[in-house]
Design a protein around this motif. Structure first.
Motif, PDB file in Angstrom:
ATOM      1  N   TRP A  80       0.817  -1.213   0.000  1.00 49.92           N
ATOM      2  CA  TRP A  80       0.000   0.000   0.000  1.00 49.92           C
ATOM      3  C   TRP A  80       0.850   1.263   0.000  1.00 49.92           C
ATOM      4  N   GLU A  81       2.079   1.164   0.504  1.00 49.85           N
ATOM      5  CA  GLU A  81       2.942   2.332   0.557  1.00 49.85           C
ATOM      6  C   GLU A  81       3.255   2.870  -0.846  1.00 49.85           C
ATOM      7  N   PHE A  82       3.452   1.956  -1.785  1.00 48.43           N
ATOM      8  CA  PHE A  82       3.733   2.347  -3.161  1.00 48.43           C
ATOM      9  C   PHE A  82       2.570   3.136  -3.745  1.00 48.43           C
ATOM     10  N   TYR A  83       1.355   2.629  -3.553  1.00 52.28           N
ATOM     11  CA  TYR A  83       0.175   3.293  -4.102  1.00 52.28           C
ATOM     12  C   TYR A  83      -0.061   4.647  -3.446  1.00 52.28           C
ATOM     13  N   ALA A  84       0.184   4.749  -2.141  1.00 51.13           N
ATOM     14  CA  ALA A  84       0.031   6.025  -1.445  1.00 51.13           C
ATOM     15  C   ALA A  84       1.067   7.035  -1.936  1.00 51.13           C
ATOM     16  N   ALA A  85       2.301   6.597  -2.103  1.00 48.08           N
ATOM     17  CA  ALA A  85       3.352   7.502  -2.584  1.00 48.08           C
ATOM     18  C   ALA A  85       3.079   7.942  -4.021  1.00 48.08           C
ATOM     19  N   PHE A  86       2.604   7.032  -4.857  1.00 53.92           N
ATOM     20  CA  PHE A  86       2.302   7.384  -6.241  1.00 53.92           C
ATOM     21  C   PHE A  86       1.116   8.336  -6.308  1.00 53.92           C
ATOM     22  N   ALA A  87       0.117   8.151  -5.448  1.00 52.59           N
ATOM     23  CA  ALA A  87      -1.023   9.076  -5.417  1.00 52.59           C
ATOM     24  C   ALA A  87      -0.577  10.466  -4.998  1.00 52.59           C
ATOM     25  N   CYS A  88       0.308  10.549  -4.003  1.00 52.35           N
ATOM     26  CA  CYS A  88       0.822  11.855  -3.571  1.00 52.35           C
ATOM     27  C   CYS A  88       1.648  12.507  -4.669  1.00 52.35           C
ATOM     28  N   LEU A  89       2.466  11.733  -5.367  1.00 48.29           N
ATOM     29  CA  LEU A  89       3.238  12.273  -6.484  1.00 48.29           C
ATOM     30  C   LEU A  89       2.308  12.763  -7.587  1.00 48.29           C
ATOM     31  N   PHE A  90       1.258  12.010  -7.870  1.00 44.95           N
ATOM     32  CA  PHE A  90       0.315  12.384  -8.923  1.00 44.95           C
ATOM     33  C   PHE A  90      -0.400  13.686  -8.558  1.00 44.95           C
ATOM     34  N   LEU A  91      -0.784  13.834  -7.299  1.00 46.67           N
ATOM     35  CA  LEU A  91      -1.418  15.081  -6.861  1.00 46.67           C
ATOM     36  C   LEU A  91      -0.444  16.251  -6.917  1.00 46.67           C
ATOM     37  N   THR A  92       0.813  15.996  -6.599  1.00 47.56           N
ATOM     38  CA  THR A  92       1.825  17.048  -6.694  1.00 47.56           C
ATOM     39  C   THR A  92       2.024  17.472  -8.147  1.00 47.56           C
ATOM     40  N   LEU A  93       2.013  16.511  -9.057  1.00 46.88           N
ATOM     41  CA  LEU A  93       2.154  16.842 -10.471  1.00 46.88           C
ATOM     42  C   LEU A  93       0.926  17.581 -10.998  1.00 46.88           C
ATOM     43  N   ALA A  94      -0.237  17.401 -10.366  1.00 44.94           N
ATOM     44  CA  ALA A  94      -1.464  18.075 -10.792  1.00 44.94           C
ATOM     45  C   ALA A  94      -1.553  19.508 -10.281  1.00 44.94           C
ATOM     46  N   PHE A  95      -0.668  19.908  -9.382  1.00 45.39           N
ATOM     47  CA  PHE A  95      -0.755  21.229  -8.778  1.00 45.39           C
ATOM     48  C   PHE A  95      -0.680  22.378  -9.787  1.00 45.39           C
ATOM     49  N   PRO A  96       0.201  22.350 -10.795  1.00 46.59           N
ATOM     50  CA  PRO A  96       0.210  23.469 -11.764  1.00 46.59           C
ATOM     51  C   PRO A  96      -1.125  23.627 -12.492  1.00 46.59           C
ATOM     52  N   GLY A  97      -1.757  22.525 -12.857  1.00 40.75           N
ATOM     53  CA  GLY A  97      -3.062  22.616 -13.519  1.00 40.75           C
ATOM     54  C   GLY A  97      -4.133  23.157 -12.594  1.00 40.75           C
ATOM     55  N   PHE A  98      -4.093  22.755 -11.319  1.00 40.23           N
ATOM     56  CA  PHE A  98      -5.052  23.254 -10.336  1.00 40.23           C
ATOM     57  C   PHE A  98      -4.876  24.758 -10.135  1.00 40.23           C
ATOM     58  N   VAL A  99      -3.635  25.199 -10.029  1.00 42.95           N
ATOM     59  CA  VAL A  99      -3.361  26.631  -9.870  1.00 42.95           C
ATOM     60  C   VAL A  99      -3.835  27.391 -11.098  1.00 42.95           C
ATOM     61  N   TRP A 100      -3.570  26.863 -12.274  1.00 40.84           N
ATOM     62  CA  TRP A 100      -3.969  27.536 -13.507  1.00 40.84           C
ATOM     63  C   TRP A 100      -5.484  27.648 -13.599  1.00 40.84           C
ATOM     64  N   ARG A 101      -6.206  26.620 -13.168  1.00 39.48           N
ATOM     65  CA  ARG A 101      -7.662  26.618 -13.289  1.00 39.48           C
ATOM     66  C   ARG A 101      -8.349  27.425 -12.187  1.00 39.48           C
ATOM     67  N   TYR A 102      -7.921  27.292 -10.942  1.00 32.25           N
ATOM     68  CA  TYR A 102      -8.687  27.845  -9.831  1.00 32.25           C
ATOM     69  C   TYR A 102      -8.047  29.036  -9.127  1.00 32.25           C
ATOM     70  N   LEU A 103      -6.750  29.185  -9.135  1.00 30.93           N
ATOM     71  CA  LEU A 103      -6.116  30.248  -8.375  1.00 30.93           C
ATOM     72  C   LEU A 103      -5.634  31.421  -9.211  1.00 30.93           C
ATOM     73  N   ARG A 104      -5.590  31.240 -10.510  1.00 41.66           N
ATOM     74  CA  ARG A 104      -5.154  32.325 -11.406  1.00 41.66           C
ATOM     75  C   ARG A 104      -6.310  33.288 -11.634  1.00 41.66           C
TER      76      ARG A 104
END
Length: 98
Positions: free
Chosen positions: A72-96
């Protein structure tokens, strides 16, 4: 394909897939256009694309050799990495400021 090229391919796919729900207004990039698309749709797309990216990574790993079992540690770490990689798109859509 060398293993290092496969790793970078999965990282590139993850970056594109993580930001895809935030840069378009279509459902899963091919469905009907919803403007504005609700955050729930974007979250659902993010979860599905996370699983798709994970599947591509597993397929490349199986192609290169024997696939290793993951806890489960692998899946949790990959989910956190995926959310971190999604941060620029989230900022562009909602915070800009539009």
């Amino acid at each position: 394909m060398f293993s290092s090229a496969a790793v970078w391919l999965v990282v590139l796919i993850a970056v594109v897939a993580a930001n895809l729900p935030f840069v378009n207004e279509r459902v899963f990039a091919v469905g009907p256009k919803r403007s504005p698309k609700a955050l729930a749709w974007r979250a659902l797309e993010l979860i599905v694309l996370w699983g798709l990216t994970l599947g591509i990574g597993f397929a490349l790993e199986a192609h290169l050799g024997q696939r290793q079992p993951q806890g489960w540690e692998f899946y949790a770490a990959f989910a956190c990495l995926f959310l971190t990689l999604a941060f620029p798109g989230f900022v562009w859509r909602y915070l800009r400021r539009h």
